[in-house]
Design an enzyme around this catalytic site. Structure first.
Site, PDB file in Angstrom:
ATOM      1  N   GLY A   1       0.796  -1.221   0.000  1.00  8.86           N
ATOM      2  CA  GLY A   1       0.000   0.000   0.000  1.00  8.86           C
ATOM      3  C   GLY A   1       0.825   1.265   0.000  1.00  8.86           C
ATOM      4  O   GLY A   1       0.510   2.223  -0.702  1.00  8.86           O
TER       5      GLY A   1
ATOM      6  N   ASP B   1      10.040  -7.519  -3.021  1.00  6.44           N
ATOM      7  CA  ASP B   1       8.788  -8.046  -2.462  1.00  6.44           C
ATOM      8  C   ASP B   1       8.644  -9.483  -2.935  1.00  6.44           C
ATOM      9  O   ASP B   1       9.140  -9.846  -4.008  1.00  6.44           O
ATOM     10  CB  ASP B   1       7.578  -7.223  -2.900  1.00  6.44           C
ATOM     11  CG  ASP B   1       6.426  -7.310  -1.899  1.00  6.44           C
ATOM     12  OD1 ASP B   1       6.091  -8.443  -1.488  1.00  6.44           O
ATOM     13  OD2 ASP B   1       5.873  -6.267  -1.516  1.00  6.44           O
TER      14      ASP B   1
ATOM     15  N   ASN C   1      11.932 -13.211  -0.140  1.00  9.10           N
ATOM     16  CA  ASN C   1      11.726 -12.767   1.236  1.00  9.10           C
ATOM     17  C   ASN C   1      13.081 -12.444   1.861  1.00  9.10           C
ATOM     18  O   ASN C   1      13.914 -13.332   2.052  1.00  9.10           O
ATOM     19  CB  ASN C   1      11.009 -13.867   2.027  1.00  9.10           C
ATOM     20  CG  ASN C   1      10.687 -13.446   3.450  1.00  9.10           C
ATOM     21  OD1 ASN C   1      11.024 -12.344   3.882  1.00  9.10           O
ATOM     22  ND2 ASN C   1      10.029 -14.328   4.192  1.00  9.10           N
TER      23      ASN C   1
ATOM     24  N   ASN D   1       5.839  -5.583   8.621  1.00  6.24           N
ATOM     25  CA  ASN D   1       6.079  -6.449   9.765  1.00  6.24           C
ATOM     26  C   ASN D   1       7.430  -6.132  10.400  1.00  6.24           C
ATOM     27  O   ASN D   1       8.338  -5.594   9.757  1.00  6.24           O
ATOM     28  CB  ASN D   1       6.008  -7.932   9.364  1.00  6.24           C
ATOM     29  CG  ASN D   1       7.087  -8.298   8.347  1.00  6.24           C
ATOM     30  OD1 ASN D   1       8.210  -8.627   8.717  1.00  6.24           O
ATOM     31  ND2 ASN D   1       6.750  -8.224   7.064  1.00  6.24           N
TER      32      ASN D   1
ATOM     33  N   CYS E   1      18.584   3.916  15.501  1.00  5.43           N
ATOM     34  CA  CYS E   1      18.196   2.892  14.535  1.00  5.43           C
ATOM     35  C   CYS E   1      16.903   2.236  15.006  1.00  5.43           C
ATOM     36  O   CYS E   1      16.385   2.548  16.079  1.00  5.43           O
ATOM     37  CB  CYS E   1      19.311   1.865  14.353  1.00  5.43           C
ATOM     38  SG  CYS E   1      19.416   0.625  15.667  1.00  5.43           S
TER      39      CYS E   1
ATOM     40  N   CYS F   1      17.216   0.576  18.375  1.00  7.00           N
ATOM     41  CA  CYS F   1      17.500   1.414  19.549  1.00  7.00           C
ATOM     42  C   CYS F   1      16.269   1.602  20.423  1.00  7.00           C
ATOM     43  O   CYS F   1      16.361   1.668  21.644  1.00  7.00           O
ATOM     44  CB  CYS F   1      18.017   2.782  19.101  1.00  7.00           C
ATOM     45  SG  CYS F   1      19.714   2.785  18.497  1.00  7.00           S
TER      46      CYS F   1
ATOM     47  N   CYS G   1      -8.065  -9.332   9.753  1.00 10.38           N
ATOM     48  CA  CYS G   1      -7.029  -8.613   9.011  1.00 10.38           C
ATOM     49  C   CYS G   1      -6.967  -7.173   9.499  1.00 10.38           C
ATOM     50  O   CYS G   1      -7.909  -6.663  10.098  1.00 10.38           O
ATOM     51  CB  CYS G   1      -7.304  -8.646   7.503  1.00 10.38           C
ATOM     52  SG  CYS G   1      -8.783  -7.748   7.006  1.00 10.38           S
TER      53      CYS G   1
ATOM     54  N   CYS H   1      22.543  -0.186  22.427  1.00 10.92           N
ATOM     55  CA  CYS H   1      21.707  -0.866  21.433  1.00 10.92           C
ATOM     56  C   CYS H   1      22.164  -2.313  21.261  1.00 10.92           C
ATOM     57  O   CYS H   1      23.363  -2.622  21.327  1.00 10.92           O
ATOM     58  CB  CYS H   1      21.788  -0.119  20.101  1.00 10.92           C
ATOM     59  SG  CYS H   1      20.799  -0.856  18.773  1.00 10.92           S
TER      60      CYS H   1
ATOM     61  N   CYS I   1      25.315  -0.971  15.078  1.00  6.51           N
ATOM     62  CA  CYS I   1      24.818   0.350  15.470  1.00  6.51           C
ATOM     63  C   CYS I   1      25.766   0.988  16.479  1.00  6.51           C
ATOM     64  O   CYS I   1      26.113   2.168  16.366  1.00  6.51           O
ATOM     65  CB  CYS I   1      23.410   0.240  16.051  1.00  6.51           C
ATOM     66  SG  CYS I   1      22.741   1.805  16.678  1.00  6.51           S
TER      67      CYS I   1
END
Length: 397
Positions: free
Chosen positions: A77, A98, A144, A178, A220, A223, A244, A297, A302
């Site tokens: 989206g 994707d 993925n 996600n 980041c 963090c 959903c 962190c 980082c």
């Protein structure tokens, strides 16, 4: 029952229909590639309104965008609209990531169309984007990034994804939905020391945000972990079958707009890039804030980037440097426009409009403004009359 011959006839008919649709698609006119952006104002120039930013002094050299490479992770989206906007802006190279397919359930969002259902999102997006602007180099990656094998491929893709293929991409845009994928992008960018933007929309679809992350300089994604990590909750257990998240094309369009706007400011070096910019659709609220990195962190890269940044010599920030007075964008004042103070009283013209040799006359005469005196003696007449005499006069009325 349907015979084999009838089934073959149906297959042949569908194949003919598909070939016809492909032929009609191929007949659609596609413009030729443009080697150099032009500011010429003609209907056939797709860059004239973009180059106007340069003429108006907003951007020094807009055509620099053709030398920029951007990776968009997640073509859903927010990501699909982001890729669409960057393509229309004429970015030099887009790398899409994707592994999902287009579904009819995605039609409440922008960009994709029902006839693309079943196609991989990156391939469907690439075809549409190439049709919109053939000048943009578009590369697709259908896997993925959170798996061990694919993560290495992702790292290599952004490490060598520069405009000429020899260096890294100029910017990474996270448009995933996600936490696991966000952490994968965070780990890769921290290790490669690549700047990136994180973006997201809430599950109730009425809020969203973008966050600019510079490894070592700004916080980041690890963090300040979100609730699902802070409380050691397995993200997969939060999803229930038949349930959903809500999705509004308006909210996703606004978040994508904020993301691309700050991407352009970063790539073309104009304006101020927001460290964190939120959006609350219920009250139209846009909060902003700065986020400093966490010295403890959990991401070791980082912490390493923070140490490298601390060892660098301190440079004057943009706010600390006294800006030189810029010359006006439009030095000519063709229409004689002047700025007048709000408290300044306009003086009457020395030559009445009706008597000026311009062929004009007044439609009505302006009433003369009365001068008001502040002296109380001009308002109240003192006749030295006693109070008893005044009372008697009032009773007699």
């Amino acid at each position: 029952m349907t015979s084999v011959a009838e089934l073959r006839e149906q297959v042949r008919s569908l194949q003919d229909e598909l070939a016809q649709l492909k032929g009609e698609r191929g007949k659609t006119t596609t413009r030729e590639k443009i080697t150099k952006m032009s500011s010429e104002v003609v209907d056939s120039n797709p860059y004239s309104r973009l180059m106007a930013l340069q003429r108006m002094g907003i951007v020094k050299e807009y055509e620099q965008i053709r030398q920029k490479s951007v990776a968009v992770v997640g073509v859903g989206g927010v990501g699909s609209v982001t890729a669409d906007m960057l393509t229309r802006c004429g970015v030099g190279k887009l790398i899409l990531f994707d592994y999902d397919k287009v579904e009819l359930a995605n039609m409440n969002r922008l960009f994709f169309t029902p006839d693309q259902a079943g196609l991989s999102k990156v391939e469907a997006a690439a075809k549409t984007l190439n049709y919109i602007n053939p000048d943009v180099k578009i590369f697709t990656n259908n896997y993925n990034i959170t798996t061990v094998e694919s993560f290495e491929k992702f790292m290599n893709a952004i490490r060598t994804g520069g405009i000429d293929g020899s260096g890294a991409v100029d910017l990474v845009l996270s448009c995933v939905d996600n936490f696991e994928a966000r952490m994968a992008i965070n780990a890769a960018c921290n290790e490669l020391s690549l700047n990136w933007f994180e973006s997201g929309v809430s599950e109730n679809a009425v809020s969203g945000h973008i966050q600019f992350i510079q490894p070592g300089e700004k916080a980041c994604f690890a963090c300040a972990p979100p609730l699902v990590v802070a409380e050691n909750i397995d993200e997969k257990t939060l999803k229930r079958e038949g349930v959903c998240a809500a999705s509004l094309p308006t909210t996703m369009g606004i978040v994508a707009g904020m993301l691309v706007q700050n991407t352009l400011k970063y790539l073309l070096k104009f304006g101020t890039v927001s460290d964190y910019l939120g959006y609350n659709a219920l009250i139209d609220f846009f909060p902003k804030m700065g986020l400093k990195p966490n010295p403890t962190c959990d991401d070791r890269f980082c912490v390493l980037r923070q140490q490298e940044f601390a060892a660098k010599p301190k440079e004057e920030t943009f706010e600390e440097v006294q800006q030189e007075e810029e010359s006006p964008v439009h030095a000519e004042n063709l229409y004689g426009i002047e700025l007048v103070s709000e408290t300044e009283v306009e003086s009457a013209p020395t030559v009445p409009v009706a008597t000026a040799n311009t062929g004009l006359k007044l439609a009505f005469e302006t009433p003369i403004q009365m001068e008001h005196s502040s002296a109380a003696t001009d308002v109240i007449k003192n006749d030295d009359v006693s109070l008893d005499d005044l009372m008697a006069q009032m009773k007699a009325i």
